[in-house]
Each structure stands twice: as structure tokens, then as C-alpha cells.
Design an enzyme around this catalytic site. Structure first.
Site, PDB file in Angstrom:
ATOM      1  N   LYS A 171      -8.708  -7.238 -11.282  1.00 28.59           N
ATOM      2  CA  LYS A 171      -8.772  -8.651 -10.877  1.00 28.59           C
ATOM      3  C   LYS A 171      -8.159  -8.820  -9.486  1.00 28.59           C
ATOM      4  CE  LYS A 171      -6.492 -12.691 -10.587  1.00 28.59           C
ATOM      5  NZ  LYS A 171      -7.294 -13.094  -9.505  1.00 28.59           N
ATOM      6  N   GLU A 246       5.045  -4.501  -7.659  1.00 31.58           N
ATOM      7  CA  GLU A 246       5.435  -4.487  -6.244  1.00 31.58           C
ATOM      8  C   GLU A 246       5.433  -5.939  -5.793  1.00 31.58           C
ATOM      9  OE1 GLU A 246       6.682  -2.215  -4.545  1.00 31.58           O
ATOM     10  OE2 GLU A 246       6.189  -0.501  -5.806  1.00 31.58           O
ATOM     11  N   CYS A 280       4.220  -7.457   3.018  1.00 30.71           N
ATOM     12  CA  CYS A 280       5.443  -7.407   2.205  1.00 30.71           C
ATOM     13  C   CYS A 280       6.513  -6.581   2.919  1.00 30.71           C
ATOM     14  CB  CYS A 280       5.139  -6.837   0.835  1.00 30.71           C
ATOM     15  SG  CYS A 280       4.166  -5.352   0.941  1.00 30.71           S
ATOM     16  N   GLU A 379      11.572 -15.321   0.869  1.00 32.02           N
ATOM     17  CA  GLU A 379      10.387 -14.772   1.526  1.00 32.02           C
ATOM     18  C   GLU A 379       9.461 -15.911   1.963  1.00 32.02           C
ATOM     19  OE1 GLU A 379       7.300 -12.721  -0.723  1.00 32.02           O
ATOM     20  OE2 GLU A 379       7.463 -11.113   0.744  1.00 32.02           O
TER      21      GLU A 379
HETATM   22  P1  NDP Z   1       0.574 -14.088  -6.365  1.00 32.35           P
HETATM   23  O1  NDP Z   1       1.652 -13.611  -7.264  1.00 32.35           O
HETATM   24  O2  NDP Z   1       0.312 -15.522  -6.290  1.00 32.35           O
HETATM   25  O3  NDP Z   1      -0.795 -13.431  -6.763  1.00 32.35           O
HETATM   26  C1  NDP Z   1      -0.943 -12.052  -6.987  1.00 32.35           C
HETATM   27  C2  NDP Z   1      -2.036 -11.826  -7.994  1.00 32.35           C
HETATM   28  O4  NDP Z   1      -1.601 -12.326  -9.269  1.00 32.35           O
HETATM   29  C3  NDP Z   1      -3.314 -12.582  -7.653  1.00 32.35           C
HETATM   30  O5  NDP Z   1      -4.421 -11.781  -8.000  1.00 32.35           O
HETATM   31  C4  NDP Z   1      -3.217 -13.797  -8.541  1.00 32.35           C
HETATM   32  O6  NDP Z   1      -4.468 -14.389  -8.817  1.00 32.35           O
HETATM   33  C5  NDP Z   1      -2.607 -13.187  -9.783  1.00 32.35           C
HETATM   34  N1  NDP Z   1      -2.034 -14.160 -10.722  1.00 32.35           N
HETATM   35  C6  NDP Z   1      -1.617 -15.423 -10.469  1.00 32.35           C
HETATM   36  N2  NDP Z   1      -1.177 -15.996 -11.612  1.00 32.35           N
HETATM   37  C7  NDP Z   1      -1.311 -15.092 -12.595  1.00 32.35           C
HETATM   38  C8  NDP Z   1      -1.035 -15.090 -13.993  1.00 32.35           C
HETATM   39  N3  NDP Z   1      -0.530 -16.149 -14.622  1.00 32.35           N
HETATM   40  N4  NDP Z   1      -1.291 -13.980 -14.697  1.00 32.35           N
HETATM   41  C9  NDP Z   1      -1.779 -12.883 -14.083  1.00 32.35           C
HETATM   42  N5  NDP Z   1      -2.102 -12.830 -12.781  1.00 32.35           N
HETATM   43  C10 NDP Z   1      -1.855 -13.916 -12.037  1.00 32.35           C
HETATM   44  O7  NDP Z   1       0.856 -13.447  -4.938  1.00 32.35           O
HETATM   45  P2  NDP Z   1      -0.022 -13.634  -3.614  1.00 32.35           P
HETATM   46  O8  NDP Z   1      -1.429 -13.252  -3.823  1.00 32.35           O
HETATM   47  O9  NDP Z   1       0.302 -14.978  -3.088  1.00 32.35           O
HETATM   48  O10 NDP Z   1       0.565 -12.486  -2.689  1.00 32.35           O
HETATM   49  C11 NDP Z   1       1.647 -12.677  -1.865  1.00 32.35           C
HETATM   50  C12 NDP Z   1       2.866 -12.001  -2.454  1.00 32.35           C
HETATM   51  O11 NDP Z   1       2.610 -10.638  -2.706  1.00 32.35           O
HETATM   52  C13 NDP Z   1       4.041 -12.014  -1.497  1.00 32.35           C
HETATM   53  O12 NDP Z   1       5.199 -12.431  -2.191  1.00 32.35           O
HETATM   54  C14 NDP Z   1       4.186 -10.568  -1.054  1.00 32.35           C
HETATM   55  O13 NDP Z   1       5.458 -10.155  -0.698  1.00 32.35           O
HETATM   56  C15 NDP Z   1       3.698  -9.827  -2.232  1.00 32.35           C
HETATM   57  N6  NDP Z   1       3.198  -8.520  -1.837  1.00 32.35           N
HETATM   58  C16 NDP Z   1       3.945  -7.421  -2.141  1.00 32.35           C
HETATM   59  C17 NDP Z   1       3.553  -6.166  -1.756  1.00 32.35           C
HETATM   60  C18 NDP Z   1       4.354  -4.978  -2.154  1.00 32.35           C
HETATM   61  O14 NDP Z   1       3.788  -3.897  -2.227  1.00 32.35           O
HETATM   62  N7  NDP Z   1       5.622  -5.096  -2.447  1.00 32.35           N
HETATM   63  C19 NDP Z   1       2.324  -5.959  -0.973  1.00 32.35           C
HETATM   64  C20 NDP Z   1       1.591  -7.165  -0.725  1.00 32.35           C
HETATM   65  C21 NDP Z   1       2.037  -8.402  -1.145  1.00 32.35           C
HETATM   66  P3  NDP Z   1      -5.061 -15.573  -7.908  1.00 32.35           P
HETATM   67  O15 NDP Z   1      -4.587 -15.367  -6.525  1.00 32.35           O
HETATM   68  O16 NDP Z   1      -6.504 -15.433  -8.042  1.00 32.35           O
HETATM   69  O17 NDP Z   1      -4.542 -16.827  -8.524  1.00 32.35           O
END
Ligand code: NDP
Length: 477
Positions: A171, A246, A280, A379
Site C-alpha cells: 500500500k 522507520e 527523514c 519534526e
Molecule cells: P504517514 O504516517 O501519514 O503515512 C505513511 C503511510 O501510512 C501512508 O501510506 C499512509 O497512507 C499510511 N497510513 C495512514 N494511516 C494509516 C493507518 N491507520 N493504518 C495503516 N496505514 C496508515 O506519513 P507520511 O506519508 O506523511 O510520511 C512522512 C513521514 O514519514 C515523516 O514523519 C518522515 O520522517 C517519515 N519518513 C521516515 C523515513 C525513515 O526511513 N525513517 C523515510 C521517509 C519518511 P495514506 O498516506 O494513503 O493515508
């Protein structure tokens, strides 16, 4: 307009769709992508479960050939896929092509790893008994990815999952389905049997949640925000399922008096502001000692003056737009918070208009920040950086480590003593000396500690820790 559908059990399915909008030009719809349901997710999990017995016993040559073919096609199409990535996420074309190349290299790496699967044979402490230690695949892996690396993060999760014999329900983030669709299409055409890799695009609260709630998902690998990561953890513990998280970062870059000024400024500008600060591993805290402070601020602001913020596809653009309106609001809210907290706005802070309507924001630097301010602790995930003045190396190290996060940590210094001490004492999963905190190799472990990560490392050989489970077998000779 064509609807790019979900892949479930080897069939392209789905008629409800969501628009994928270009953040550099909000008039442009990149494509229509399926909006999957909880039912679609259940069907995908069932298909992955049904495909697991045969795929887990498939030959390593078959896995090698498919992963290699995918890597080769991604590389051959790097310009086209890079442009697609730049259009849907907003990073600049060179950054997007670089990320696409990295995705290809990851598939090549795991194509090689498939041929190097091995176990151990060791003698028992009891006579006439042999002991074998092998690694089994887990089963169905749920992959949930964020929007900021739309092709590399899916690649670094899908490639090892398949390499070690797992089946997948994937997903991607709703904001960036196009690159995910493209790599699933490539793998499907490369010859993956039906049901081995399933794509369910749609909302996290629907598709992601259905994955979390399913007892048939044996492992979840998640990259995203801390809040969603906690939900993944809680749901996974309920099902006694393996999980890997992560999450966010508030990565420090220390600049010492003895730093090479050009090296320090290049590293800070790159890791603070490139990719619009939406990494990130971005350096969102610059921790600078007194002796170099004023020179460094002057040189960094002079560098920021030269950076062009514009349409991601335009030649000469250094920084593309923010990914969407919601993230832009987060960034501008934090800029207001920084001003109210008493930090000095040394550069940027304003929205910009360009030829095409998009979410353009100036790179923003706050000086005279303290490590206690919200802009230094939380962040932001945008091109907004806090610069904190400290007395000496000892205070710099303590400040760098004083954060709930621990992904990447950097230092700019010409002192071997301080570089060595920092590598040993930085509380982070990755340490960079005279380099940006962002920008990592594809064949070595990636991950953090404290609030940034949970579970085994990703990438390189270390990926096996998550995607396999160790089995110890005893045989009477
Ligand atoms: P989110 O946590 O909002 O989303 C991440 C994924 O989780 C998306 O696919 C999202 O779907 C999904 N998701 C949202 N709600 C749920 C749920 N209830 N159950 C299961 N899955 C769910 O993060 P962002 O996409 O906004 O990404 C930004 C964040 O990611 C930042 O905090 C960043 O630091 C972190 N990040 C960390 C990295 C690392 O390796 N440490 C690398 C890259 C980013 P949808 O978006 O479709 O709602």
C-alpha cells in the site's frame, strides 16, 4: 483518462479512482489511480496467502531473474520514471532520476542476494547429531510506504521481501501512487506468479488499517510518521506479528570551529533544504560553535540566496515545491511558531509564486534558536531549519543527542579526535562526517534508534533480519 488499477491475485482491478495532482502545477492531473477498499485489501491478503507456499519454495534462480529484470527495466526507463516521480512528488528532475537509479540498484542488489541465500551447519554438543540453522520466509508481508521517496522506499521493501521468498500486499501513500504502480507493473511483467505481489492503492485509514487488522499478515514493514508507526506497532502486537518501523527525525549537523567552511555550508544546504527538506534524514538542526558561527551564518545565507525554487521539471531548479497544501500549512505554521518562540528569521519564510501554480516556499533558516524550542524538537518535514549556537564540542554533542529522535547525525570538522569521538557517541543509527546527514548507499544498513526506528535495519544484507525467521534443525546421524 485511464484509471491505473490495483493488482490483486494477478488481475488489474478497480474502478473508483483518485486524482494524483502535480504539486509544481496544480492544474495538472498526473493520472487517476484506484482507490481501494477494505474488501480489496482482504482479497489481496488472501491472494498473497494462497501464493505463499509455491513462492516460498520457488528456485533462487527464478527469483534472481525476476528481480534482475525489474532492476534492468527501471534503469532503462530512468528518465521517464524520474519525470513521473518529479511530477507526482515535486522533487527536482535530477533528484528524481537519482532516486529511480537507486531503486534499480536495490533490485540488482537483491537479485544477487537471492543467489547467495545460505545457512549454517554446525556440530551439536551431543554426539552423532547435526545442527542446521536456516532462514525461512515469514509469509505475507504488508508494505506501507510514505510519500517522500515514491520509488526508492517501495523498492527497498519489495525487493528483499520477494528475494527471501515472501509474498506481498503493498500500500503506497495515497499522494504518490504513480511510481508504485509503475514498479508493480514492471515486476508483474517480469514474470512474478499471480498473487505473489499485490498492489492496493487507497487511503491509509481504509487499506492500511485493513492490513493492520488482518491475522493473515505475518509481517508489516512501515515507513512514515511516528503517529501511524505507533498504530502499526499496537495492531501488530495484538496479532503477535513481526513489524519494522522507520519514522521521523530531527537530525543534527554539528559545525565546529575547525570545519572547512565550504564543506560545512555545502553539507548543510544540501541536507537541510534539498528535496524541499522532505527527507527523514534531513538536517533540521544546525548546531554551530561560537568561533565559526557568524562566518557560517553569512556563508549559508549567501548560499541560500543562490538556490532556485521552482517547478520540479524546470532546468536549473534546486528546490521543488512542497508536496501538498496540508504539508505547506504545517511548514508555514511552524514558521509562525518559530517567530513567536523568539528565533530570528535569518532567511526565507515566505510563499513564492511561479509561472505554474504550486506549493512553493522559500528555504527558511532560523538563527538564535534554542534546542528547547518546538521548531528544534518537533519534526516539521519541510525546508525549515533551526540554527543553534553552542560554546564548544562538548555542548554540541550533548545538544545533538538531546532529541527524541535518532536517525542520522552529522559533524563538520577537520579534527580526527572530534570526528572519532562523535562517531562513537552520537545517538543515531547513521553518522556522517563532513557529509550531509541525508544521502545514503543502497547496499548497507539503513535505520535509526530512539523515536526514529523500531526493529531490524533495512537494506543490504541486514534486511534478512526482518524478512526471514531463523530455524534450528537437529538431525540424528
Ligand atoms: P504517514 O504516517 O501519514 O503515512 C505513511 C503511510 O501510512 C501512508 O501510506 C499512509 O497512507 C499510511 N497510513 C495512514 N494511516 C494509516 C493507518 N491507520 N493504518 C495503516 N496505514 C496508515 O506519513 P507520511 O506519508 O506523511 O510520511 C512522512 C513521514 O514519514 C515523516 O514523519 C518522515 O520522517 C517519515 N519518513 C521516515 C523515513 C525513515 O526511513 N525513517 C523515510 C521517509 C519518511 P495514506 O498516506 O494513503 O493515508
Amino acid at each position: 483518462m485511464t484509471i491505473y488499477q490495483n493488482l490483486i491475485g494477478g488481475e488489474w482491478i478497480g474502478s473508483d479512482a483518485t486524482e494524483n495532482i502535480n504539486p509544481s502545477d496544480t492544474n495538472e492531473v498526473v493520472g487517476l489511480y484506484a482507490d481501494g477498499s477494505a474488501e480489496d485489501t482482504k482479497n489481496a491478503i488472501a491472494a498473497a496467502k494462497a501464493a505463499f507456499p509455491a513462492w516460498s519454495r520457488s528456485g533462487i534462480w527464478e527469483r534472481h531473474v525476476i528481480l534482475k529484470k525489474a532492476g534492468d527495466e527501471i534503469m532503462a526507463r530512468k528518465d521517464e520514471l524520474g519525470a513521473l516521480l518529479a511530477r507526482e512528488e515535486g522533487k527536482t528532475l535530477p533528484e528524481a532520476i537519482g532516486e529511480t537509479i537507486r531503486a534499480s540498484q536495490i533490485f540488482e542488489f537483491f537479485a544477487g542476494e537471492a543467489l547467495r541465500l545460505a545457512g549454517e551447519v554446525i556440530p551439536s554438543v551431543r554426539p552423532n547429531i547435526g545442527v542446521e540453522i536456516t532462514r525461512d520466509p515469514l509469509g505475507v508481508i504488508g508494505i506501507i510506504t510514505p510519500w517522500n521517496f515514491p520509488i526508492a522506499i517501495p523498492a527497498w521493501k519489495i525487493a528483499p521481501a520477494l528475494c527471501y521468498g515472501n509474498t506481498v500486499v503493498f500500500k503506497p501513500a495515497e499522494l504518490v501512487p504513480a511510481c508504485s504502480w509503475a514498479i508493480v507493473d514492471i515486476l508483474h511483467r517480469a514474470g512474478l506468479p499471480k498473487g505473489v505481489l499485490n498492489l492496493v492503492m487507497g487511503k491509509g485509514s481504509v487499506v492500511g488499517q485493513a492490513m493492520l487488522d488482518s491475522p493473515d499478515v505475518s509481517g508489516i514493514t512501515f515507513t512514515g510518521s511516528t503517529g501511524t508507526g505507533r498504530r502499526v506497532a499496537a495492531a501488530s502486537l495484538e496479532h503477535n506479528r513481526k513489524f519494522q518501523l522507520e519514522m521521523g527525525g530531527k537530525n543534527p549537523m554539528v559545525v565546529l570551529d575547525d570545519a572547512d567552511l565550504d564543506v560545512a555550508v555545502e553539507a548543510a544546504a544540501n541536507s537541510g533544504f534539498f528535496s524541499t527538506g522532505q527527507r527523514c534524514t534531513a538536517s533540521s538542526r544546525l548546531i554551530v560553535t561560537e568561533g565559526i558561527h557568524d562566518k557560517f551564518v553569512a556563508a549559508l545565507t549567501a548560499k541560500l540566496e543562490t538556490l532556485v525554487v521552482d517547478n520540479a521539471l524546470k532546468a536549473g531548479t534546486h528546490i521543488g515545491p512542497v508536496v501538498d497544501e496540508k504539508q505547506l500549512k504545517t511548514d508555514t505554521d511552524y514558521i509562525e511558531i518559530g517567530k513567536q518562540e523568539g528565533a530570528k528569521l535569518a532567511f526565507g519564510g515566505e510563499l513564492i509564486s511561479r509561472e505554474t501554480p504550486g506549493f512553493y516556499l522559500q528555504p527558511t533558516l532560523f538563527t538564535e534558536a534554542t534546542n528547547e524550542m518546538r521548531i528544534s524538537r518537533e519534526e516539521i518535514f519541510g525546508p525549515v531549519v533551526s540554527l543553534i549556537r553552542v560554546k564548544d564540542y562538548e555542548e554540541a554533542l550533548a545538544t545533538a543527542n538531546d532529541t527524541p529522535f535518532g536517525l542520522s547525525s552529522g559533524i563538520a570538522t577537520t579534527s580526527l579526535k572530534h570526528a572519532t569521538h562523535f562517531k562513537r557517541n552520537a545517538e543515531a543509527g547513521m553518522v556522517m562526517v563532513n557529509l550531509p546527514t541525508a544521502g545514503v548507499d543502497f547496499h548497507v544498513p539503513f535505520g535509526g534508534r530512539k523515536g526514529s526506528s523500531y526493529g531490524p535495519r533495512e537494506q543490504g544484507k541486514y534486511a534478512a533480519e526482518f524478512y526471514t525467521i531463523v530455524k534450528t534443525s537437529y538431525t540424528l546421524a
